[in-house]
Design a protein around this motif. Structure first.
Motif, PDB file in Angstrom:
ATOM      1  N   LEU A  30      16.670 -34.130 105.699  1.00  0.00           N
ATOM      2  CA  LEU A  30      18.129 -34.077 105.759  1.00  0.00           C
ATOM      3  C   LEU A  30      18.595 -32.824 105.009  1.00  0.00           C
ATOM      4  CD1 LEU A  30      18.861 -37.847 105.020  1.00  0.00           C
ATOM      5  CD2 LEU A  30      18.593 -36.738 107.223  1.00  0.00           C
ATOM      6  N   LYS A  31      19.068 -31.876 105.774  1.00  0.00           N
ATOM      7  CA  LYS A  31      19.423 -30.596 105.176  1.00  0.00           C
ATOM      8  C   LYS A  31      20.918 -30.457 104.947  1.00  0.00           C
ATOM      9  CE  LYS A  31      15.504 -28.231 107.346  1.00  0.00           C
ATOM     10  NZ  LYS A  31      15.076 -27.125 108.261  1.00  0.00           N
ATOM     11  N   THR A  32      21.715 -30.946 105.871  1.00  0.00           N
ATOM     12  CA  THR A  32      23.158 -30.739 105.776  1.00  0.00           C
ATOM     13  C   THR A  32      23.868 -32.076 105.557  1.00  0.00           C
ATOM     14  OG1 THR A  32      23.454 -30.943 108.165  1.00  0.00           O
ATOM     15  CG2 THR A  32      22.973 -28.733 107.294  1.00  0.00           C
ATOM     16  N   GLU A  33      25.150 -31.998 105.306  1.00  0.00           N
ATOM     17  CA  GLU A  33      25.972 -33.209 105.128  1.00  0.00           C
ATOM     18  C   GLU A  33      26.103 -33.972 106.433  1.00  0.00           C
ATOM     19  OE1 GLU A  33      30.418 -34.423 103.483  1.00  0.00           O
ATOM     20  OE2 GLU A  33      29.744 -32.336 103.412  1.00  0.00           O
ATOM     21  N   ALA A  34      26.064 -33.270 107.550  1.00  0.00           N
ATOM     22  CA  ALA A  34      26.152 -33.942 108.852  1.00  0.00           C
ATOM     23  C   ALA A  34      24.930 -34.811 109.101  1.00  0.00           C
ATOM     24  CB  ALA A  34      26.311 -32.897 109.960  1.00  0.00           C
ATOM     25  N   ASP A  35      23.766 -34.373 108.594  1.00  0.00           N
ATOM     26  CA  ASP A  35      22.563 -35.202 108.755  1.00  0.00           C
ATOM     27  C   ASP A  35      22.689 -36.515 107.998  1.00  0.00           C
ATOM     28  OD1 ASP A  35      21.560 -33.184 110.294  1.00  0.00           O
ATOM     29  OD2 ASP A  35      20.378 -32.282 108.667  1.00  0.00           O
ATOM     30  N   LEU A  39      22.725 -40.362 109.583  1.00  0.00           N
ATOM     31  CA  LEU A  39      21.824 -41.418 109.118  1.00  0.00           C
ATOM     32  C   LEU A  39      22.588 -42.675 108.739  1.00  0.00           C
ATOM     33  CD1 LEU A  39      18.993 -42.355 108.301  1.00  0.00           C
ATOM     34  CD2 LEU A  39      19.394 -41.318 106.049  1.00  0.00           C
ATOM     35  N   GLN A  40      23.697 -42.537 108.031  1.00  0.00           N
ATOM     36  CA  GLN A  40      24.505 -43.704 107.663  1.00  0.00           C
ATOM     37  C   GLN A  40      25.101 -44.383 108.904  1.00  0.00           C
ATOM     38  OE1 GLN A  40      27.365 -42.291 104.860  1.00  0.00           O
ATOM     39  NE2 GLN A  40      25.846 -41.780 103.280  1.00  0.00           N
ATOM     40  N   TYR A  41      25.479 -43.560 109.883  1.00  0.00           N
ATOM     41  CA  TYR A  41      26.032 -44.126 111.116  1.00  0.00           C
ATOM     42  C   TYR A  41      24.970 -44.929 111.866  1.00  0.00           C
ATOM     43  CZ  TYR A  41      27.886 -44.359 115.865  1.00  0.00           C
ATOM     44  OH  TYR A  41      28.298 -44.791 117.097  1.00  0.00           O
ATOM     45  N   ASP A  42      23.755 -44.419 111.933  1.00  0.00           N
ATOM     46  CA  ASP A  42      22.668 -45.143 112.614  1.00  0.00           C
ATOM     47  C   ASP A  42      22.350 -46.458 111.907  1.00  0.00           C
ATOM     48  OD1 ASP A  42      22.536 -43.096 114.412  1.00  0.00           O
ATOM     49  OD2 ASP A  42      20.858 -42.064 113.409  1.00  0.00           O
ATOM     50  N   ARG A  43      22.317 -46.457 110.581  1.00  0.00           N
ATOM     51  CA  ARG A  43      22.045 -47.692 109.839  1.00  0.00           C
ATOM     52  C   ARG A  43      23.139 -48.730 110.057  1.00  0.00           C
ATOM     53  NH1 ARG A  43      19.900 -45.437 103.945  1.00  0.00           N
ATOM     54  NH2 ARG A  43      17.831 -44.724 104.678  1.00  0.00           N
TER      55      ARG A  43
END
Length: 430
Positions: A30-35, A39-43
């Motif tokens: 996870l490099k950027t804030e969008a990543d 991830l939080q959206y997928d969880r």
């Protein structure tokens, strides 16, 4: 050179990849804030799906889930598809041995084995139980036939549930000519004293008893049988398509049929007891010369009324352990230790003996399996002697001691095994 049992890292990676499993180390960094946001959206999406589908799934409760039980001594009152499925009733024989007339009851094949459609088995079993109940209600005699060694306790228990004079069993080889040649095999006086033809025969292994089926057809005796995929359903009058090689399936089917027949016997005795009460009431004000009933007839009517009343009392104070789940030990002990009333009628000791017999039947589940049969015999003995001279005396403990003494004299082996066994209270305390 021996090959190492430890898998290499490349082999593990390939196995994980083939199974569609992704390790934590294989996640892209996870490099950027969008990543992080993705991830939080997928969880959250996975958690929401889990919550939605959990509500749509099956909900098992203590009453709805299937339980393994002693189907020999405590068969279910009504069979279910889940119980038949757990017993293996859907397994037939090899597809090469499939009888063409069995095709309507076959669900399909799997692994070269015919699968029996239990949606046909259950209604046919219920039809057979209704017929057995009607036969027993009309005073018919039901014969249970199972000639395999593992079926001996099954047919014996089924016949015992109906009681003497109503249920019979044959666990050994069927002697050819038992029905068709009975006039030359038996004494002519027996034909006047006994009914030598059964009114219904339940066959648990009909393929091995083809001779018996032929004789029953000649004598026009209706038959109920477990029919497997290698047999013709037309062999018996009321076929039940199921696995005939499974002992558990035979226990369930024989238990359900015997319980239904026992209900018919109890209903007939209840109606006969009502008629007996009316006859005794009409004959109460008459003298011995004007009475239409002899002393023997009057005694038989009184015994019938007492037997029906004692059974109703047991059913009122405790559930039937043969058809329903027994009570807990705490409820049994609290019922046994209830206070005694001072204004009890003279027949109170007899009623207590009957109630005590019902308690013993409920306590069977707390004893080892080898003591179940002696315990049931002692409970039956208490019910049979409870009404003799008002329960022996006006003292319950004295009546119980005298009943135990008579049981020791008449049933020494069963009494020895029961007296040497510890009580449920001592087992729990240890």
């Amino acid at each position: 050179m021996l090959r190492s049992r430890v898998p290499s890292s490349s082999r593990v990676a390939s196995t994980v990849f083939k199974r569609g499993v992704q390790l934590a180390s294989q996640h892209p960094p996870l490099k950027t804030e969008a990543d992080w946001t993705q991830l939080q959206y997928d969880r959250a999406y996975v958690s929401q799906l889990k919550n939605v589908f959990d509500k749509q799934g099956p909900v098992l409760t203590e009453d709805s889930k299937w339980r393994l039980r002693d189907s020999l001594n405590r068969p279910p009152q009504e069979a279910t598809i889940s119980a038949l499925l757990a017993a293996g009733a859907h397994f037939g024989h090899s597809t090469s041995r499939l009888n063409p007339n069995f095709m309507p009851y076959a669900y399909g094949t799997r692994g070269g084995i015919t699968i029996i459609d239990l949606d046909h088995t259950l209604p046919l079993l219920r039809r057979a139980t209704q017929f057995a109940r009607s036969v027993a209600y009309r005073g018919g005699q039901i014969l249970f036939l199972g000639t395999r060694p593992d079926l001996r306790p099954v047919v014996q228990k089924a016949a015992e549930r109906l009681g003497p004079g109503n249920g019979y069993y044959i666990a050994d080889r069927w002697l050819p000519g038992t029905l068709t040649n009975r006039f030359s095999m038996l004494n002519p006086d027996d034909f006047k004293r006994y009914n030598l033809l059964p009114d219904l025969v339940v066959l648990l292994n009909p393929i091995q008893n083809a001779v018996a089926i032929r004789e029953l057809a000649v004598e026009h005796v209706p038959t109920i049988g477990i029919i497997d995929s290698n047999a013709d359903p037309r062999l018996v009058m009321y076929p039940i398509p199921a696995n005939d090689e499974s002992t558990r399936v035979a226990e369930i089917i024989a238990g359900v049929i015997s319980i239904a027949a026992r209900e018919g016997v109890h209903l007939r005795e209840r109606e006969a007891a009502d008629v007996a009460r009316k006859r005794l009431a009409d004959d109460a004000g008459k003298s011995e010369e004007e009475s239409d009933l002899s002393a023997t007839q009057r005694e038989e009517l009184e015994n019938l009324i007492r037997r029906v009343d004692s059974r109703a009392m047991v059913e009122e104070h405790g559930e039937d352990p043969v058809t329903r789940r027994p009570k807990s030990e705490a409820e049994i002990l609290s019922y046994r230790n209830r206070p005694v009333k001072k204004d009890e009628p003279p027949s109170a000791p007899a009623q207590k003996l009957v109630e005590y017999a019902g308690i013993l039947r409920l306590q069977e589940t707390f004893y080892p399996s080898e003591l179940h049969e002696p315990l049931q015999k002692f409970a039956t003995f208490l019910e049979s002697v409870a009404w003799e001279t008002g329960g022996y005396s006006l003292d319950f403990q004295k009546s119980l001691d005298m009943a135990i003494e008579r049981f020791v004299q008449t049933h020494p082996e069963e009494a020895k095994s029961l007296l040497g066994a510890p009580s449920p209270e001592s087992i729990d305390s240890t």
